[in-house]
Design an enzyme around this catalytic site. Structure first.
Site: not given
Ligand code: LLP
Length: 430
Positions: A287, A289-290, A327, A358-359, A387
């Site tokens: 399976e 994905g990435r 990420r 704003c972080e 992702y």
């Protein structure tokens, strides 16, 4: 006209090319931030998995883990490539069905599928339900009785193998929220329940040890363990799985420190192990994905403001950030970027690439080498296909970017850019 290929990146007249198209033109045409996917690269990666299995002479199935990137157009690419897909929610299932993806090639995963999601899966005749827990066995059993239907299932097991990866990306260890624990006997109990239910056809067993894994060792150990479990099930229940599903998790290279394994390497080693361990090797499903969509994705941003703190640091800000790529903030993931319109310039500085949210933690790349940049330059962050869009959000009410597919020198918009109207479309007056 000068064409250059450096570190797998192609540039023409100093511009980054993606799938035969000038990325700077893409930024102009569709705006930024913009996700761009090189579809040919996705198709090649799938072919690589397929040919590795064929070389190893194993019966197999590739099931794209669509949580990595789940929009209608990618499900259509998977349909064209004739692979299976996994979904983990009613939303992913709905998107795949809307895309016209054949339901019999869908596996439905998740550690807390709701009653409604299970009904939806049963009514749409999905290929396999990946059973994860006792509550779900009971729910599904009742639904199948009500609907007078049968369905294929697999048991998701936690095999007690820890992957060497980020803590959030480990799933195979005993202390995990996913699957039936093997050691304590939960797996045996689940097996018994499923075999006794005449509406559930047990296709096989599944385990997934984690994500972004380098090295073959974990997968070989998993293959070994799954055969050991299958042999126990055979002795105890006279059941031999038609399919062993080894999950996904194959790592990709985000930066120079990452050294991923090729499909051939791990599949040939898994095959050797399986052939040694059993006479009748079940069909092997994976399976990924990435590894299918990650390296094919680029995010294009426009460079805006800059802050230089004398003798300390420089911040170069772009028009996106943690809303389109969480990420780095969530997993301390390390990406690399290039200035798409200055591929032929020498790097002259190292700067922080800051997002616009704003972080303080909204830093896309901590240390990025850059040529001299100006506002308006296009920064391309590499390997953002997995992702990225699937985890995108609207913090600070920033609209999510558009998605463009490129292939054979053509570009196609496959997800529209969110508008301010979209952002308020669910809000009601008070
Ligand atoms: N199969 C199962 C059962 C999974 O849970 C996952 C990923 C996969 C396959 C696909 O794994 P992949 O080949 O993509 O590594 N958001 C995190 C990754 C979470 C992975 C969750 N499960 C990240 O951005 O690193």
């Amino acid at each position: 006209m000068e064409i250059m290929i450096i570190d797998d990146l192609t540039s023409k007249n100093g511009h980054l090319m993606i799938g035969g198209i000038d990325s700077v033109d893409l930024a102009k045409k569709y705006g930024t931030p913009l996700y761009v996917f090189d579809i040919d690269q996705i198709r090649s990666q799938i072919k690589e998995f397929k040919s590795a299995f064929e070389k190893a002479n194993l019966k197999y199935q590739i099931s794209y883990a669509s949580k990595a990137f789940a929009v209608k157009a990618i499900y259509q690419v998977m349909k064209q490539e004739n692979v299976h897909i996994d979904v983990v929610s009613g939303g992913e299932l709905y998107t795949a069905l809307q895309a016209g993806f054949p339901s019999d090639k869908i596996s439905f995963h998740g550690n807390n599928k709701s009653y409604d999601e299970l009904v939806m899966a049963v009514q749409n005749h999905v290929g396999v339900i990946m059973l994860d827990n006792f509550h779900e066995i009971e729910l599904l059993s009742n639904i199948l009785k009500n609907e007078k239907q049968q369905i294929k299932v697999m048991l998701r097991l936690t095999p007690g193998i820890s992957a060497h990866t980020h803590r959030y990306d480990q799933t195979g260890q005993t202390d995990s929220k996913f699957g039936f624990d093997v050691e304590s006997g939960q797996a045996d109990k689940a097996m018994k329940l499923v075999l006794e239910d005449s509406n559930m056809n047990l296709l096989g067993i599944h385990a997934h040890i984690g994500s972004q894994i380098f090295g073959t060792q974990g997968f070989v150990m998993l293959a070994q363990k799954m055969v050991e479990i299958a042999k126990r099930f055979q002795e105890k229940f006279n059941y031999w799985p038609e399919v062993i599903n080894l999950g996904g998790g194959f790592g990709i290279s985000y930066n120079e420190n990452d050294d991923p394994i090729t499909a051939n390497e791990f599949i040939s080693q898994i095959a050797t192990e399986l052939k040694q361990q059993c006479d009748q090797v079940p069909e092997i499903w994976i399976e990924p994905g990435r590894s299918i969509v990650g390296p094919a994705g680029y995010t294009l941003y426009t460079i805006g403001s800059r802050k230089d703190i004398p003798n300390l640091a420089s911040y170069v800000s772009v028009d996106g950030g943690m809303g389109d790529n969480i990420r780095p903030a969530l997993y301390q993931a390390k990406y690399e970027a290039v200035v798409a319109n200055k591929m032929d310039r020498k790097n002259i500085e190292t700067a922080h690439i800051a997002g616009k949210y704003c972080e303080s933690g909204d830093i896309l790349i901590d240390q990025q080498q850059l040529p001299e940049t100006q506002p308006g330059d296009i920064l391309a962050v590499l390997d953002t296909g997995a992702y990225g869009y699937s985890m995108a959000m609207n913090y600070n009410r920033n609209p999510r970017p558009a998605v463009v597919f490129v292939e054979k020198g053509q570009s196609k918009l496959v997800v529209k850019r969110e508008t301010y109207q979209d952002l308020t479309s669910l809000d009601l007056d008070y």
